[in-house]
Motif scaffolding. Structure first.
Motif, short mmCIF file in Angstrom:
data_model
loop_
_atom_site.label_atom_id
_atom_site.label_comp_id
_atom_site.label_asym_id
_atom_site.label_seq_id
_atom_site.Cartn_x
_atom_site.Cartn_y
_atom_site.Cartn_z
N VAL A 103 0.93 -1.11 -0.01
CA VAL A 103 -0.04 -0.10 -0.05
C VAL A 103 0.89 1.14 -0.03
N ASN A 104 0.96 1.95 -1.04
CA ASN A 104 1.85 3.25 -1.21
C ASN A 104 1.09 4.52 -0.53
N PHE A 105 2.04 5.20 -0.20
CA PHE A 105 1.53 6.36 0.40
C PHE A 105 0.23 7.06 -0.09
N ALA A 106 0.40 7.19 -1.32
CA ALA A 106 -0.52 7.96 -2.09
C ALA A 106 -2.10 7.12 -2.23
N ASP A 107 -1.78 5.70 -1.89
CA ASP A 107 -3.05 4.96 -2.14
C ASP A 107 -4.03 5.43 -0.73
N LEU A 108 -3.37 6.42 0.37
CA LEU A 108 -4.14 6.70 1.44
C LEU A 108 -4.52 8.00 1.10
N PHE A 109 -4.67 8.73 -0.12
CA PHE A 109 -4.86 10.06 -0.23
C PHE A 109 -6.62 10.15 -0.24
N LEU A 110 -7.32 10.91 0.41
CA LEU A 110 -8.60 11.21 0.20
C LEU A 110 -8.63 12.75 -0.11
N PRO A 111 -9.95 13.27 -1.04
CA PRO A 111 -10.03 14.57 -1.06
C PRO A 111 -10.95 15.04 0.09
N PHE A 112 -10.86 16.27 0.33
CA PHE A 112 -11.59 17.04 1.21
C PHE A 112 -12.98 17.29 0.38
N PRO A 113 -14.13 17.14 1.42
CA PRO A 113 -15.40 17.52 0.59
C PRO A 113 -15.15 18.84 -0.19
N GLN A 114 -15.81 18.78 -1.50
CA GLN A 114 -15.61 20.03 -2.51
C GLN A 114 -16.47 21.35 -1.72
N PRO A 115 -15.43 22.44 -1.62
CA PRO A 115 -16.11 23.66 -1.22
C PRO A 115 -16.98 24.21 -2.17
N PRO A 116 -18.04 25.10 -1.83
CA PRO A 116 -18.70 25.58 -2.82
C PRO A 116 -18.16 26.33 -3.77
N GLU A 117 -18.96 26.38 -4.98
CA GLU A 117 -18.15 27.52 -5.88
C GLU A 117 -17.68 28.68 -5.58
N GLY A 118 -16.64 29.02 -6.02
CA GLY A 118 -16.13 30.39 -5.60
C GLY A 118 -15.25 30.63 -4.16
N THR A 119 -15.52 29.48 -3.35
CA THR A 119 -14.96 29.64 -1.87
C THR A 119 -13.68 28.91 -1.82
N GLY A 120 -13.16 28.40 -2.90
CA GLY A 120 -12.07 27.32 -2.99
C GLY A 120 -11.06 28.00 -2.18
N LEU A 121 -10.60 29.28 -2.72
CA LEU A 121 -9.26 29.77 -2.09
C LEU A 121 -9.61 29.83 -0.66
N GLY A 122 -10.48 30.41 -0.18
CA GLY A 122 -10.66 30.78 1.11
C GLY A 122 -10.81 29.37 2.11
N PHE A 123 -11.31 28.20 1.31
CA PHE A 123 -11.17 27.08 2.07
C PHE A 123 -9.89 26.50 2.20
N PHE A 124 -9.04 26.68 1.23
CA PHE A 124 -7.94 26.20 1.12
C PHE A 124 -7.13 27.06 2.38
N GLU A 125 -7.06 28.29 2.09
CA GLU A 125 -6.10 29.29 2.99
C GLU A 125 -6.56 28.88 4.73
N GLU A 126 -7.87 28.70 4.79
CA GLU A 126 -8.22 28.21 6.08
C GLU A 126 -7.68 26.96 6.58
N LEU A 127 -7.50 25.94 5.56
CA LEU A 127 -6.70 24.73 6.07
C LEU A 127 -5.40 24.84 6.16
N TRP A 128 -4.92 25.82 5.26
CA TRP A 128 -3.39 26.11 5.53
C TRP A 128 -2.98 26.76 6.74
N ASP A 129 -3.62 27.68 7.30
CA ASP A 129 -3.40 28.39 8.42
C ASP A 129 -3.51 27.50 9.50
N SER A 130 -4.77 26.70 9.37
CA SER A 130 -4.85 25.77 10.57
C SER A 130 -3.54 24.55 10.93
N CYS A 131 -2.70 24.41 10.00
CA CYS A 131 -1.60 23.46 10.14
C CYS A 131 -0.55 23.81 11.33
N LEU A 132 -0.29 25.16 11.16
CA LEU A 132 0.27 25.73 12.37
C LEU A 132 -0.26 26.28 13.26
#
Lengths: 490, 879
Positions: free
Chosen positions: B762-791
């Motif tokens: 089982v490769n590392f990539a085999d474990l990848f799952l997507p996040f639920p797709q954010p509503p249209e147009g909110t992609g960037l905000g969704f990503f930034e939110e996740l990005w910030d939450s990591c630290l």
């Protein structure tokens, strides 16, 4: 065409091994070829011990058939020729040519020049007939003129040297071992060219030619509606030509009297140089008609040194020499028998001997006998359950004789009394044994004046004839009897 | 050591002959070959003893001198001995020549570089040519026999090295025309000629020159090692079996080199010369000559088979087996070209009469009968290789060849076969002539055989014969109810009369086709079950019933068993009874059998029998029908140890236990499924044989994931695509892992097998799952939110991701498409990956250069950083 090995095995029932290898010879150069030709299916020639055991088992000579053994008794293991596959060390040695004659088993393994799986048809293996010829040759050598065990042992001890002559490398050069023996004796004679290979030397002495015709007559008589009696004459013409020169030519003519029965199924010795097509085609397979060739039968040949069978023939004479009936009925504890025999008027009434053997199978010993004969004497062999009616040299004037009587038997004791799978219940036969000298049933004779000899000196020519009975059966007409397909042709 | 005495040698030779292998394993083995060679020159031994030593070397050279060098030494020594013989007649010259020849040929030493070969060959050819070899080498009285022997030796060498004498054809012809001994020279010449013809078609040597050139035998050069090599040293069948020859040699005759008219004439003259003098040969040698020449000339242009014609009439008249057989070989080789229809009829008639001629011995009759049924017809009809009556052989011709009860077993079976073939034809033609019907005759004959086999106390051979005949009839006439019905009836009667023949019946049932087997089983079962009660033949009845009992007529069979159970007092009868139960179990008989087994388990006297019955009862109660059938099927285990139960167990063990087996299945990974809450592996199973009830079990090394459920597949067949199997993973940590795989399945023969398959990764990539797709147009905000939450708990890094020729867009679409949250193709991609159980991985791929793209990444699980690095660096390589 070559043989890989040859064996001679004496069958000795009652001994621990049931047999002994009396002679064996292997041919390693042929074996080497077999290994190449047979490839993956190659099975090496076993040593004598395992071969003996496997062969005796296959020929059912180990007399331990109390239990069913699949490798021997299975219904699908059908052998229709004297050529076997032997199981040796878990592998099948094939083809083994083998037959039993006079308690001696003759065996050899011919080379097959291809793979053995699947088995090629036997007809296409040249070594099979060569092997048979070699074995027949050994058999003839061992038993020709042999009278006792000492002579047999002497001849057996000569075999290695003879085979070195007759079959040095596994390819048979001459199946007539007597020639090989003579070859060594004639060794000092420098032979001129064109000497036949089957004639090791030349004869020196008084020229003489001797021709003897022996006819055997066999018969199956039933005295029954719907079943025809059958009989057949089988003739053998034996010659011994003592003539000088390398290749003397001789022509012998066999003649028939005007009412004689035509000769058929004529088989000749290989020394016969040419054959009339009428001789070649006259055959018992065809329905007889008046146009059948009735001789004279001319046989031109160059004789070998030894006595040889110039030709064999069969003939269908119009009537059997002795016609008879046999009636046997079981009456409570005894058997009532009636026999009637009639000599045909055309037959020479001058026997060397004439007897009727009346055996009783699957019964106890004879305990009581009452009988009446019109002619001859009756001998009783109580333990063997056998009656022999000695008819003697002549039938009476009436040509007809009879025997009637009653026979009583004791309790059956299994081992001693004769067992027969056919003569069960009232099925029974009597068998005639007779011999008439200077007579043939067909009338066939070799006219001394018609013998032509192209050799120096005028030879003395002598001719002999005799008629012998062979398998001359008269079946009880009151019970079923085994018939041949021929008896159903009415 | 000095020479051994005569007696010592006699004893030694005797011991060797008794068992060569035992002798060779003993202490004397090593010296035997050497002693033999040295004692041949001893003056103390008589010639006779020496001849017996040579005889041994003729038979066992491979044991005495096992390799080529030893054979070479031996042959040299034998030749030395020959040369040293005093110039007076001696019985040793012949065997010495034979022994030297044998040693060289068997030891594989024969060749142009072998010193012994180079001495032996000229010597043999000189002797064969009758040349004066000087110094009184051959005493006058031995000249002739040695000349013949030399020819024989040469013939054997030519057989082992075909082509060897190709250069001596002219010489041999010349000798044959002059004073030479006819038979040895004829045979030698015909073999050499035959081999040359076969090899020359490949080598292209000029035949005409070979046939006429007179090479001086002492001049050196008659040895054609080149021709030998052309044949690759391959052996040539001297008389090929004809179906093989036809298949294999057809090619030869096509490619055969065409001979010039002169060559053809020369060849014809040589063959005619050989045939003309053939009557001077012994019958066996004549036959050899005909086999050799017949197959040599077959298919050669310009060689009319009519050359053989003058010999045929003479040969057809004889009774000699070898000669008639050779004529048949000519028939097979040339067919219509040599045998017109009339000739064929005549040959067939001669063969028919020879097959029954009273003057010939029985084994000859049998061989001729075989030849009749394999007769090489001009126009064969039936399938090749199968015995059949030739077309011209009608009932009229055959009537003397039909069987009767008075015949010996082999003759009876051979003739019965012919009768069956006639019956088969009779059925087809329905032609009623004056001849009695063969079918009717067959029926009577069989009746006689059964009657004989039924005789109390008769030998087993009679029973065997009877069953062989029945089998033969069943096989030849399987499709004919008019034959089968009386056959079944007659066999049933035979059983009634003599139940002790049960083993023969069982064997017959095993061998015959269902056409006879099924109805015969029914009749025999009836025969047995209709006679319940105490019977001397009970053991045979039980043996028979064990073979014929099946699902039919259950109640009658069970009634019979219940009735006889009380009489089964001895161990063997109880075993017999249990064998029948076993057969019924296999046939799937349930109901009444349960009761019977319970009774037997209580009542049987013998503990082994009781155990057995109990075992059957347990098996019946616990196993499903098909499994039971397999469990009780025929076992290959060796029978009967101390207890029959033990023996039988060996049979069950295979059926009831799981077998370790070689892998019959392969498992590969399919594409990655990115749906749902868990990562799912897609597995593609593939079977090499049909397998059933497949269960795949997985084990994760190091407990990285939660235990995995087994996967079940009802059936897998080779060649039929199977549906992909989905294996959901529950990672405890987002890490690649190795899955250990075991498979359990049932084969089509019912065995359950276990196999350990190669591990899955089982490769590392085999474990990848997507996040639920954010509503249209909110992609960037969704990503930034996740990005910030990591630290600050997580980690941040930058990785250089090499790009292949496909560029950034290609790389993303191929590997990261499902996870892209925001994109500005082809320059900027924001990727968010959910790593189960609860980690995230965020990637920014921007500002790509020609050969790579810098990736900014963040994750809340610092442990995955090295995995991500490896993954990204490997992407360009992963196509």
């Amino acid at each position: 065409m070559a043989q890989r090995a040859v064996w001679l095995i004496s069958h000795e029932p009652g001994t621990p091994l049931r047999g002994t290898v009396r002679f064996s010879r292997r041919y390693p150069t042929v074996e080497k070829r077999a290994r190449v030709f047979n490839g993956a299916s190659y099975v090496p020639i076993p040593e004598d011990g395992p071969f003996l055991k496997a062969l005796l088992f296959e020929l059912r000579l180990l007399d331990d058939d109390k239990d069913f053994v699949e490798s021997r008794d299975s219904c699908s293991r059908i052998n229709k020729t004297s050529i076997y596959g032997l199981l040796v060390g878990g592998e099948e040695l094939w083809p083994v040519v083998a037959f039993l004659k006079n308690d001696m088993i003759y065996a050899c393994v011919p080379l097959v020049e291809q793979t053995l799986s699947p088995h090629p048809p036997l007809i296409s293996v040249s070594g099979v007939s060569q092997g048979f010829e070699l074995l027949f040759g050994i058999q003839d050598f061992l038993y020709s003129g042999q009278k006792n065990d000492n002579e047999l042992n002497t001849k057996l001890s000569q075999l290695p040297d003879l085979l070195l002559q007759a079959c040095p490398f596994g390819t048979v050069l001459d199946a007539n071992l007597q020639n090989s023996l003579d070859n060594t004796n004639f060794v000092s004679v420098t032979r001129p060219q064109k000497q036949p290979a089957w004639k090791p030397g030349t004869y020196k002495g008084k020229p003489q030619v001797s021709i003897s015709i022996t006819e055997k007559v066999k018969s199956m008589q039933y005295d029954k509606q719907g079943v025809a009696d059958t009989w057949q004459v089988v003739g053998t013409v034996t010659c011994k030509c003592d003539l000088e020169g390398i290749m003397p030519n001789v022509t012998i003519s066999l003649s028939l009297p005007t009412n004689g029965s035509p000769l058929q199924d004529i088989l000749v010795h290989p020394c016969v140089t040419s054959l009339d097509s009428a001789i070649l085609t006259s055959s018992s397979i065809d329905a007889m008609d008046d146009s059948a060739f009735s001789g004279p039968y001319k046989f031109p040949f160059t004789p070998p040194l030894e006595s040889f069978n110039l030709c064999y023939y069969t003939s269908q004479v119009p009537v059997p020499p002795i016609l008879g009936f046999y009636q046997m009925k079981e009456e409570e504890v005894q058997l009532r028998i009636t026999v009637n025999l009639k000599l045909h008027e055309s037959v020479k009434n001058n026997f060397e001997f004439c007897e009727a053997h009346i055996p009783f199978f699957n019964r106890g010993p004879i305990t009581h006998l009452e009988y009446k004969t019109s002619f001859g004497q009756l001998e009783v062999f109580r333990e063997k359950s056998l009656l022999i009616w000695i008819i003697g040299q002549k039938f009476p004037k009436s040509m007809e004789i009879s025997l009637s009587g009653t026979v009583t038997f004791g309790a059956k004791r299994h081992e001693k009394q004769p067992f027969d799978p056919i003569c069960v219940g009232e099925t029974a036969y009597l068998k005639l044994h007779f011999r008439i000298l200077d007579y043939t049933l067909t009338g066939c004779y070799a006219d001394q004046h018609s013998v032509q000899v192209f050799a120096s000196g005028k030879p003395k020519i002598s001719a002999y004839r005799k008629l012998i009975s062979s398998d001359y059966y008269i079946w009880n007409s009151k019970a079923p009897a085994p018939v041949t397909y021929g008896s159903l042709l009415l | 050591m000095g020479p051994l005495s005569r007696d010592v040698w006699a004893q030694r030779l005797g011991a060797f002959r008794a068992s060569p292998s035992a002798f060779m394993a003993g202490p004397e083995a090593e010296d035997l070959g050497r002693d033999l060679l040295s004692d041949l020159r001893s003056e103390k031994l008589s010639e006779q003893t020496k001849v017996s030593l040579l005889a041994l070397s003729l038979e066992y050279p491979a044991q005495l001198w096992p390799d080529a060098s030893a054979a070479e030494v031996a042959a040299t020594s034998l030749l030395d001995t020959l040369v040293l013989l005093p110039p007076r007649p001696s019985a040793l010259r012949r065997p010495l020549l034979l022994a030297a020849t044998t040693a060289l040929a068997v030891g594989g030493a024969l060749g142009p570089t072998s010193g012994a070969s180079c001495r032996l060959l000229p010597l043999l050819l000189g002797l064969a040519a009758g040349s004066d070899l000087g110094r009184g080498f051959v005493p006058a009285s031995e000249q002739r026999p040695l000349q013949a022997t030399a020819c024989e030796c040469l013939r054997e060498l030519e057989s082992c090295k075909p082509g060897l004498l190709g250069g001596s054809l002219g010489l041999l012809r010349g000798l044959l025309g002059q004073e030479g001994p006819v038979q040895p020279l004829s045979l030698l010449l015909s073999l050499a000629l035959r081999n040359t013809l076969v090899l020359q078609s490949r080598a292209g040597a000029g035949l005409g020159a070979l046939l006429t050139a007179r090479v001086s035998p002492t001049g050196g050069g008659p040895w054609d090692w080149t021709l030998v090599e052309e044949g690759d040293g391959r052996l040539q069948p001297q008389a090929p079996s004809w179906p093989a020859a036809e298949a294999g040699e057809g090619a030869r005759s096509l490619t055969a080199r065409e001979h010039s008219p002169e060559e053809a004439r020369e060849l014809r003259a040589a063959v005619a010369q050989l045939l003309d003098t053939s009557y001077l040969l012994t019958p066996v040698a004549q036959a050899q000559l005909l086999w050799l020449l017949g197959w040599a000339l077959r298919g050669l242009q310009g060689q009319p088979p009519a050359l053989f014609k003058p010999q045929l009439v003479r040969l057809l008249g004889t009774a000699q087996l070898a000669l008639l057989h050779a004529v048949l070989a000519l028939k097979a080789a040339f067919g219509e070209a040599l045998f017109t229809a009339q000739d064929e009829t005549l040959l067939l008639r001669r063969l028919t009469l020879a097959a029954q001629h009273p003057a010939l011995p029985p084994s000859t009759h049998l061989f001729y009968l075989h030849c009749l049924l394999s007769f090489p017809e001009n126009c064969p009809l039936g399938p090749e290789g199968e015995e059949a009556a030739p077309l011209l052989l009608g009932p009229q011709l055959c009537r003397g060849l039909l069987p009767s009860l008075l015949h010996e077993p082999m003759a009876l079976l051979a003739r019965l076969h012919l009768l069956c073939l006639l019956c088969a034809e009779d059925e087809e033609e329905e032609e009623k002539g004056q001849l009695p019907s063969p079918g009717h005759y067959l029926e009577e004959l069989l009746a006689g055989l059964w009657q004989r086999a039924a005789l109390e106390g008769g030998p087993r051979a009679l029973a065997t014969l009877c069953f062989q005949a029945s089998y033969l009839v069943a096989r030849c006439l399987a499709g004919q109810p008019t034959v089968l019905t009386p056959l079944i009836h007659g066999l049933a009667q035979l059983y009634r009369a003599r139940p002790m023949l049960a083993p023969h019946f069982v064997d017959l049932l095993d061998q015959v086709d269902p056409e006879l087997r099924e109805p015969l089983k029914v009749v025999l079962r009836q025969e047995v079950v209709s006679r319940p009660g105490r019977d001397e033949a009970l053991c045979w009845h039980l043996q028979m019933l064990a073979r014929v009992a099946d699902g039919d007529a259950q109640s009658a069979t069970l009634n019979f068993l219940r009735a006889v159970a009380a009489h089964c007092t001895s161990w063997d009868l109880q075993q017999g009874l249990l064998q029948v139960c076993r057969a019924l179990l296999r046939a799937g008989v349930g109901g009444g059998l349960v009761d019977l087994l319970q009774v037997l388990a209580r009542q049987l006297e013998d503990p082994d029998g009781r155990d057995h019955a109990r075992l059957y009862y347990i098996l019946l109660a616990h196993l499903a029908g098909p499994k039971l059938g397999v469990a009780l099927g025929p076992s290959l285990a060796t029978p009967a140890l101390a207890s029959s139960l033990v023996a039988e167990n060996q049979g069950f063990v295979a059926a009831l236990m799981v077998q370790e087996a070689p892998a019959l299945i392969r498992l590969s990974m399919g594409s990655h499924v990115v749906k749902g809450p868990l990562p799912v592996l897609q597995l593609l199973p593939e079977a090499l044989e049909p397998i059933y009830s497949l269960e795949l079990r997985f084990h994760v090394e190091g407990q990285l994931y939660a235990p995995l459920e087994a996967v079940h597949v009802p059936c897998l067949c080779p060649g039929r695509p199977a549906r992909p199997l989905l294996l959901p993973l529950q990672p405890r940590r987002p890490a690649p892992a190795q899955l250990d795989v075991h498979a359990l399945y049932t084969t089509s023969t019912g065995l359950t097998c276990h196999v350990h398959l190669p591990p899955l990764f089982v490769n590392f990539a085999d474990l990848f799952l997507p996040f639920p797709q954010p509503p249209e147009g909110t992609g960037l905000g969704f990503f930034e939110e996740l990005w910030d939450s990591c630290l600050p708990e997580g980690a941040e890094s930058r990785v250089w991701c090499p790009l292949g020729p496909q560029g950034l867009e290609g790389l993303v679409s191929r590997h990261l498409e499902p996870f892209v949250v925001m994109a500005q193709p082809p320059t900027s991609y924001y990727v968010a990956i959910h790593l189960p159980p609860d980690s995230k991985l965020l990637l920014r791929l921007e500002a790509a250069l020609a050969d790579g793209v810098p990736v900014a990444l963040r994750t809340d699980d610092w442990a995955v950083l090295p995995l991500v690095g490896d993954y990204l660096r490997g992407l360009a390589a992963a196509v």
